[in-house]
Scaffold this motif. Structure first.
Motif, mmCIF file in Angstrom:
data_model
loop_
_atom_site.group_PDB
_atom_site.id
_atom_site.type_symbol
_atom_site.label_atom_id
_atom_site.label_comp_id
_atom_site.label_asym_id
_atom_site.label_seq_id
_atom_site.Cartn_x
_atom_site.Cartn_y
_atom_site.Cartn_z
ATOM 1 N N ASP A 158 7.935 -12.798 -3.409
ATOM 2 C CA ASP A 158 9.073 -13.285 -2.818
ATOM 3 C C ASP A 158 9.428 -14.941 -3.512
ATOM 4 O O ASP A 158 8.121 -15.490 -3.731
ATOM 5 C CB ASP A 158 8.871 -13.525 -1.431
ATOM 6 N N GLY A 159 10.362 -14.949 -3.959
ATOM 7 C CA GLY A 159 10.706 -16.457 -4.325
ATOM 8 C C GLY A 159 10.760 -16.607 -5.834
ATOM 9 O O GLY A 159 10.611 -15.754 -6.543
ATOM 10 N N GLY A 160 11.166 -17.795 -6.185
ATOM 11 C CA GLY A 160 11.160 -18.183 -7.723
ATOM 12 C C GLY A 160 12.221 -17.716 -8.444
ATOM 13 O O GLY A 160 12.151 -17.429 -9.675
ATOM 14 N N GLY A 161 13.285 -17.400 -7.761
ATOM 15 C CA GLY A 161 14.516 -16.914 -8.397
ATOM 16 C C GLY A 161 14.433 -15.505 -8.597
ATOM 17 O O GLY A 161 15.507 -14.785 -8.890
ATOM 18 N N GLU A 162 13.379 -14.574 -8.455
ATOM 19 C CA GLU A 162 13.447 -13.303 -9.129
ATOM 20 C C GLU A 162 12.267 -12.702 -8.036
ATOM 21 O O GLU A 162 11.066 -12.839 -8.266
ATOM 22 C CB GLU A 162 12.940 -12.912 -10.387
ATOM 23 N N ASP A 163 12.945 -11.895 -7.214
ATOM 24 C CA ASP A 163 12.082 -11.289 -6.111
ATOM 25 C C ASP A 163 11.541 -9.761 -6.716
ATOM 26 O O ASP A 163 12.350 -9.140 -7.358
ATOM 27 C CB ASP A 163 12.594 -10.915 -4.843
ATOM 28 N N ARG A 164 10.281 -9.443 -6.774
ATOM 29 C CA ARG A 164 9.692 -8.170 -7.270
ATOM 30 C C ARG A 164 8.929 -7.502 -6.292
ATOM 31 O O ARG A 164 8.527 -7.904 -5.428
ATOM 32 C CB ARG A 164 8.721 -8.717 -8.214
ATOM 33 N N GLU A 165 9.015 -6.004 -6.373
ATOM 34 C CA GLU A 165 8.001 -5.378 -5.459
ATOM 35 C C GLU A 165 7.590 -4.249 -6.284
ATOM 36 O O GLU A 165 8.222 -3.844 -7.317
ATOM 37 C CB GLU A 165 8.958 -5.149 -4.170
ATOM 38 N N TYR A 166 6.566 -3.720 -5.648
ATOM 39 C CA TYR A 166 5.834 -2.593 -6.133
ATOM 40 C C TYR A 166 5.304 -1.595 -5.020
ATOM 41 O O TYR A 166 4.642 -2.151 -4.161
ATOM 42 C CB TYR A 166 4.673 -3.008 -7.006
ATOM 43 N N THR A 167 5.437 -0.319 -5.350
ATOM 44 C CA THR A 167 4.991 0.473 -4.112
ATOM 45 C C THR A 167 3.897 1.489 -4.686
ATOM 46 O O THR A 167 4.100 2.053 -5.674
ATOM 47 C CB THR A 167 6.088 1.213 -3.574
ATOM 48 N N ARG A 168 2.791 1.720 -3.936
ATOM 49 C CA ARG A 168 1.801 2.828 -4.506
ATOM 50 C C ARG A 168 1.402 3.403 -3.171
ATOM 51 O O ARG A 168 1.176 3.089 -2.208
ATOM 52 C CB ARG A 168 0.728 1.965 -4.971
ATOM 53 N N THR A 169 1.108 4.898 -3.278
ATOM 54 C CA THR A 169 0.804 5.719 -2.017
ATOM 55 C C THR A 169 -0.615 6.213 -2.503
ATOM 56 O O THR A 169 -0.823 6.739 -3.488
ATOM 57 C CB THR A 169 1.717 7.057 -1.997
ATOM 58 N N PHE A 170 -1.666 6.137 -1.429
ATOM 59 C CA PHE A 170 -2.898 6.671 -1.699
ATOM 60 C C PHE A 170 -3.296 7.681 -0.660
ATOM 61 O O PHE A 170 -2.874 7.472 0.643
ATOM 62 C CB PHE A 170 -3.986 5.130 -1.101
ATOM 63 N N PRO A 171 -3.687 8.665 -0.885
ATOM 64 C CA PRO A 171 -4.563 9.675 -0.202
ATOM 65 C C PRO A 171 -5.399 9.295 0.530
ATOM 66 O O PRO A 171 -6.285 8.433 -0.051
ATOM 67 C CB PRO A 171 -4.564 10.981 -1.152
ATOM 68 N N VAL A 172 -5.646 9.616 1.664
ATOM 69 C CA VAL A 172 -6.897 9.005 2.557
ATOM 70 C C VAL A 172 -7.813 9.952 2.881
ATOM 71 O O VAL A 172 -7.403 11.287 3.299
ATOM 72 C CB VAL A 172 -6.294 8.602 3.859
ATOM 73 N N GLY A 173 -9.021 9.925 2.505
ATOM 74 C CA GLY A 173 -10.274 10.843 2.845
ATOM 75 C C GLY A 173 -11.226 9.881 3.675
ATOM 76 O O GLY A 173 -11.320 8.892 3.542
ATOM 77 N N VAL A 174 -11.618 10.889 4.621
ATOM 78 C CA VAL A 174 -12.595 10.318 5.508
ATOM 79 C C VAL A 174 -13.997 10.847 5.266
ATOM 80 O O VAL A 174 -14.250 12.241 4.914
ATOM 81 C CB VAL A 174 -12.314 10.896 7.269
ATOM 82 N N GLY A 175 -14.983 9.992 5.040
ATOM 83 C CA GLY A 175 -16.503 10.325 4.808
ATOM 84 C C GLY A 175 -17.336 9.916 5.828
ATOM 85 O O GLY A 175 -17.081 9.093 6.582
ATOM 86 N N HIS A 176 -18.485 10.440 5.767
ATOM 87 C CA HIS A 176 -19.650 10.101 6.522
ATOM 88 C C HIS A 176 -20.741 9.900 5.563
ATOM 89 O O HIS A 176 -21.290 10.555 4.952
ATOM 90 C CB HIS A 176 -19.891 11.315 7.502
ATOM 91 N N SER A 177 -21.602 8.664 5.953
ATOM 92 C CA SER A 177 -22.672 8.261 5.070
ATOM 93 C C SER A 177 -23.771 8.117 6.092
ATOM 94 O O SER A 177 -23.632 7.297 7.175
ATOM 95 C CB SER A 177 -22.637 7.513 4.237
ATOM 96 N N GLU A 178 -25.215 8.362 5.693
ATOM 97 C CA GLU A 178 -26.257 7.685 6.561
ATOM 98 C C GLU A 178 -27.142 6.944 5.647
ATOM 99 O O GLU A 178 -27.598 7.479 4.658
ATOM 100 C CB GLU A 178 -26.862 8.815 7.225
ATOM 101 N N VAL A 179 -27.591 5.829 5.961
ATOM 102 C CA VAL A 179 -28.343 5.026 5.040
ATOM 103 C C VAL A 179 -29.669 4.596 5.778
ATOM 104 O O VAL A 179 -29.478 4.269 7.006
ATOM 105 C CB VAL A 179 -27.570 3.926 4.589
ATOM 106 N N GLN A 180 -30.839 4.562 5.035
ATOM 107 C CA GLN A 180 -31.878 4.085 5.538
ATOM 108 C C GLN A 180 -32.790 3.075 4.719
ATOM 109 O O GLN A 180 -32.789 3.108 3.758
ATOM 110 C CB GLN A 180 -32.956 5.168 5.912
ATOM 111 N N TYR A 181 -33.045 2.049 5.522
ATOM 112 C CA TYR A 181 -33.997 0.898 4.870
ATOM 113 C C TYR A 181 -35.158 1.579 4.175
ATOM 114 O O TYR A 181 -35.686 2.470 4.785
ATOM 115 C CB TYR A 181 -34.276 -0.073 5.802
ATOM 116 N N LEU A 182 -35.623 1.141 3.206
ATOM 117 C CA LEU A 182 -36.949 1.838 2.497
ATOM 118 C C LEU A 182 -38.025 0.765 2.950
ATOM 119 O O LEU A 182 -37.995 -0.163 3.289
ATOM 120 C CB LEU A 182 -36.904 1.632 0.905
#
Length: 182
Positions: A158-182
């Protein structure tokens, strides 16, 4: 196989391959094929973020953005900014849909065959003895149902005499992870 039959077969394959690739990109079949991710099933979500051009040093004459001493095109900057906005916002979107704050749930971007996928990560942390020391307060199945199937982010400068915009769509995935300290 005679020549005509071969040409019909080869021509059909040449037409089907690009069509199959376009269909796979649209449906994001790569998310379904990743054994670590489940495609989110919630309604798509849209987010808009406006950045003042002075905050990032936009040069209207060249269409470049200067941020942290680095100069890049508006499109490159906006593509990265959309990713940052998406990863910052997706857990909040899911929390609002579920109606509670989420614990041990993170987010990120993962690169798959057809591009980036926004992830909602269900993380379990175990100590050296295998005891759970941190786990989400929501089951992974609930995250899959509540997370948006896609998140569309629009970044506006916004501003500066020239407004610009950009749109991007991301698909969403849900993951599960289990981490253990060594």
């Amino acid at each position: 196989m005679d020549r005509r039959r071969f040409l019909r077969w080869a021509g059909g394959g040449a037409v089907a391959a690009p069509g199959g690739t376009a269909l796979a990109r649209e449906t994001r079949a790569d998310v379904l094929l990743d054994p670590e991710l489940n495609r989110a099933r919630g309604d798509p979500e849209t987010i808009e973020r406006t950045v003042d051009h002075d905050a990032v040093g936009y040069r209207a004459s060249t269409g470049e953005v200067v941020e942290n001493g680095r100069t890049q095109s508006f499109e490159d900057w906006a593509r990265l900014e959309c990713g940052d906005v998406a990863t910052d916002a997706v857990v909040g979107v899911v929390a609002d849909r579920i109606g509670r704050d989420l614990e041990s749930v993170g987010s990120g971007l993962r690169s798959l065959v057809f591009g980036f996928v926004l992830t909602v990560d269900h993380n379990v942390l175990r100590n050296r003895d295998g005891e759970v020391i941190s786990e989400p307060n929501v089951p992974v199945d609930r995250l899959i149902e509540a997370a948006p199937r896609s998140l569309t982010v629009t970044v506006a400068l916004d501003g500066g005499g020239e407004d610009r915009e950009y749109t991007r769509t991301f698909p969403v995935g849900v993951g599960h992870s289990e981490v253990q300290y060594l």
